[in-house]
Design a protein around this motif. Structure first.
Motif, short mmCIF file in Angstrom:
data_model
loop_
_atom_site.label_atom_id
_atom_site.label_comp_id
_atom_site.label_asym_id
_atom_site.label_seq_id
_atom_site.Cartn_x
_atom_site.Cartn_y
_atom_site.Cartn_z
N GLU A 6 43.66 1.99 3.94
CA GLU A 6 43.35 3.13 3.08
C GLU A 6 42.45 2.63 1.95
N PRO A 66 62.71 4.77 -1.99
CA PRO A 66 63.00 5.94 -1.15
C PRO A 66 61.83 6.29 -0.23
N LYS A 112 55.38 3.29 -0.45
CA LYS A 112 55.45 1.89 0.00
C LYS A 112 54.40 1.59 1.07
N SER A 113 54.35 2.44 2.09
CA SER A 113 53.36 2.21 3.16
C SER A 113 51.94 2.33 2.62
N THR A 114 51.75 3.30 1.77
CA THR A 114 50.41 3.49 1.21
C THR A 114 49.97 2.25 0.44
N PHE A 123 45.56 11.45 -2.33
CA PHE A 123 45.11 12.19 -1.15
C PHE A 123 44.83 13.60 -1.66
N SER A 129 57.93 7.33 -1.25
CA SER A 129 57.64 6.84 -2.61
C SER A 129 56.28 6.13 -2.70
P1 ADP Z 1 56.79 5.54 2.11
O1 ADP Z 1 56.18 4.50 2.98
O2 ADP Z 1 57.35 4.99 0.84
O3 ADP Z 1 57.82 6.36 2.83
P2 ADP Z 1 54.16 6.72 2.14
O4 ADP Z 1 53.31 5.72 1.46
O5 ADP Z 1 54.09 6.79 3.61
O6 ADP Z 1 55.66 6.55 1.65
O7 ADP Z 1 53.82 8.16 1.60
C1 ADP Z 1 53.84 8.47 0.23
C2 ADP Z 1 53.38 9.89 0.03
O8 ADP Z 1 52.01 10.00 0.39
C3 ADP Z 1 54.12 10.90 0.88
O9 ADP Z 1 54.36 12.04 0.09
C4 ADP Z 1 53.14 11.20 1.98
O10 ADP Z 1 53.31 12.51 2.45
C5 ADP Z 1 51.81 11.03 1.30
N1 ADP Z 1 50.76 10.61 2.25
C6 ADP Z 1 50.73 9.45 2.94
N2 ADP Z 1 49.62 9.38 3.73
C7 ADP Z 1 48.95 10.54 3.53
C8 ADP Z 1 47.71 11.09 4.03
N3 ADP Z 1 46.98 10.41 4.90
N4 ADP Z 1 47.36 12.30 3.58
C9 ADP Z 1 48.10 12.97 2.70
N5 ADP Z 1 49.25 12.52 2.17
C10 ADP Z 1 49.67 11.32 2.57
#
Ligand code: ADP
Ligand code: MG
Length: 255
Positions: free
Chosen positions: A56, A40, A45-47, A16, A43
């Motif tokens: 995404e 954690p 995971k969702s991404t 990002f 980290s």
């Molecule tokens: P998890 O699901 O493991 O908690 P995420 O995948 O949600 O982690 O997020 C991983 C990192 O990516 C975090 O630091 C989050 O702030 C960043 N992030 C996620 N989505 C976005 C976005 N749309 N824009 C900028 N940063 C993002």
């Protein structure tokens, strides 16, 4: 030769802006396998799940769904974004269940499950409702078909969310912390539906903090830390966690 993985993530990076969130993820999931993804907060995971569903656009690497490259074409090694219609075709068999249930508040449980069938698949109302009833039955909610989300418990709402995803007849189900928004006493009923689904041979990738579920149901557990897969293996291997100090530290919160 072994069958090709149904999900094949190869060298995937996601940025990002300047922030590198996924840093070279390799992950293969075979048909009917359950992979639990732990790690954690923040980290990645969702991404990762969102990239697999192409919610995404990943920055680098390749994701193959049932053998087809997702989101891009490769011409002379050059990556090119394909059309939205082509993306939709490749991810047609991928279902997604979110932490937040995202049900339409003005529709009954039945309508919530039937509506996407009518809208996205063009299925006639009567057939859509028939299928929706079958799916509600599958998640143990036949008797609540006419209830509105506000009349359902969180666990019931999430089961409607699962029924809605299943109604699209996916080959793969992605779950992003499906029980994290629930009161503790409602977690079990949702995990039971997921356990049943796994038992029927559904291919699943599940981001979860439910280590008992992971230990019991997962074929593979993947530990993501700072955007890399820092450990993976059978639940026994990963939960033994001898070598990796980050994993050991993470698991201390759970065991
Ligand atoms: P998890 O699901 O493991 O908690 P995420 O995948 O949600 O982690 O997020 C991983 C990192 O990516 C975090 O630091 C989050 O702030 C960043 N992030 C996620 N989505 C976005 C976005 N749309 N824009 C900028 N940063 C993002
Ligand atoms: Mg997350």
């Amino acid at each position: 030769m072994a069958e090709r993985p149904i999900i094949d993530v190869r060298g995937v990076w996601k940025r990002f802006g300047d922030v590198e969130v996924l840093k070279g993820i390799d992950l293969a999931i075979a048909k009917s396998e359950v992979t639990c993804i732990i790690g954690p907060s923040g980290s990645g995971k969702s991404t990762l799940l969102r990239c697999i569903a192409f919610l995404e656009e990943y920055s680098e690497g390749e994701i193959y769904i049932e053998g087809e490259l997702l989101g891009f074409s490769l011409e002379n090694g050059k990556r090119r974004r394909v059309s939205d219609a082509e993306v939709a075709r490749v991810r047609r068999n991928v279902g997604f269940v979110f932490q937040q249930f995202n049900l339409w508040p003005h529709m009954t449980a039945l309508e919530n499950v039937a509506a996407p069938l009518k809208l996205a698949r063009g299925i006639a109302r009567e057939d859509a409702e028939k299928r929706a009833r079958r799916m509600l039955e599958k998640v143990g909610l036949s008797h609540r078909a006419e209830a509105y989300p506000s009349q359902l418990s969180g666990g019931q709402q999430q089961r409607v969310g699962i029924a809605r995803a299943l109604a699209m007849e996916p080959h793969i189900m992605l779950f992003d912390e499906p029980t994290s928004a629930l009161d503790p006493e409602l977690v079990g009923e949702v995990l039971q539906v997921m356990r049943d689904l796994a038992g029927e041979g559904m291919t699943m990738a599940v981001v979860t903090h439910e280590m008992g579920f992971a230990a019991q149901v997962a074929d593979t557990v993947v530990f993501i830390d700072h955007g890399v897969i820092a450990a993976s293996g059978s639940p026994q291997q990963v939960f033994r966690h001898e070598e990796n100090p980050r994993l050991r530290q993470f698991l201390q919160n759970y065991f």
